[in-house]
Design a protein around this motif. Structure first.
Motif, PDB file in Angstrom:
ATOM      1  N   LEU A  10       0.757  -1.087   0.010  1.00  0.00           N
ATOM      2  CA  LEU A  10       0.139  -0.048   0.023  1.00  0.00           C
ATOM      3  C   LEU A  10       0.746   1.466   0.006  1.00  0.00           C
ATOM      4  CD1 LEU A  10      -2.767   1.355   0.324  1.00  0.00           C
ATOM      5  CD2 LEU A  10      -2.697   1.095   2.862  1.00  0.00           C
ATOM      6  N   VAL A  37      -8.230   0.691   3.898  1.00  0.00           N
ATOM      7  CA  VAL A  37      -8.540  -0.105   2.839  1.00  0.00           C
ATOM      8  C   VAL A  37      -9.917  -0.761   2.966  1.00  0.00           C
ATOM      9  CG1 VAL A  37      -7.552  -2.146   1.423  1.00  0.00           C
ATOM     10  CG2 VAL A  37      -5.939  -0.285   2.505  1.00  0.00           C
ATOM     11  N   ILE A  48      -2.195  -4.641  -1.823  1.00  0.00           N
ATOM     12  CA  ILE A  48      -3.512  -4.178  -2.426  1.00  0.00           C
ATOM     13  C   ILE A  48      -3.370  -4.722  -3.876  1.00  0.00           C
ATOM     14  CG2 ILE A  48      -3.783  -2.267  -0.959  1.00  0.00           C
ATOM     15  CD1 ILE A  48      -2.983  -0.640  -3.568  1.00  0.00           C
ATOM     16  N   THR A  52      -9.243  -2.755  -5.297  1.00  0.00           N
ATOM     17  CA  THR A  52      -9.374  -2.457  -3.841  1.00  0.00           C
ATOM     18  C   THR A  52      -9.903  -0.831  -3.711  1.00  0.00           C
ATOM     19  OG1 THR A  52      -7.144  -3.858  -3.475  1.00  0.00           O
ATOM     20  CG2 THR A  52      -7.826  -2.159  -1.703  1.00  0.00           C
ATOM     21  N   LEU A  54     -10.099   2.385  -1.532  1.00  0.00           N
ATOM     22  CA  LEU A  54      -9.038   3.111  -0.550  1.00  0.00           C
ATOM     23  C   LEU A  54      -9.919   4.517  -0.267  1.00  0.00           C
ATOM     24  CD1 LEU A  54      -5.597   3.012  -2.286  1.00  0.00           C
ATOM     25  CD2 LEU A  54      -6.604   1.536  -0.576  1.00  0.00           C
TER      26      LEU A  54
END
Length: 128
Positions: A10, A37, A48, A52, A54
């Protein structure tokens, strides 16, 4: 443009996508709870993948994005926008905040230093 990656850390992705200037700043933001996340707090080493979701808070702004591509190299800002897709709601809210910040700056007079401080004239001299 994107490397053939299935997953990436990440902090490294946030740096490559130009949300933070350095990986250290990205890691500090993640550890400080500024990045989530899939609506959960995570560690900087969290892997990630594409898809994904965020949530990134930086200064007074907030991004709600979905990862669309992975890369381990930092690219230009023009290329970085292709690494994610921001929700329309998030984009509209952030644009409204930018407008409000500009209006606030115009309304409030600047009470800063009008000169470079030196030994003869410091920022704290009121008699000048």
């Amino acid at each position: 443009m994107a490397d053939a990656l299935e997953a990436i850390r990440l902090d490294k992705w946030l740096w490559a996508a130009r949300f933070f200037k350095t990986r250290k700043l990205a890691a500090e933001a993640i550890a400080g709870g500024k990045v989530h996340v899939n609506k959960q707090r995570v560690k900087p080493g969290k892997e990630i993948r594409v898809g994904t979701e965020l949530s990134i808070s930086k200064d007074v702004y907030r991004w709600e994005i979905t990862v669309t591509a992975l890369t381990s190299q930092r690219r230009s800002a023009k290329d970085a926008v292709f690494l994610y897709e921001e929700s329309q709601e998030s984009h509209d809210k952030r644009q409204q905040q930018i407008i409000e910040q500009k209006q606030l700056r115009e309304l409030l007079p600047f009470h800063g230093i009008d000169h470079k401080p030196n030994k003869k004239r410091t920022a704290f001299d009121s008699s000048v």
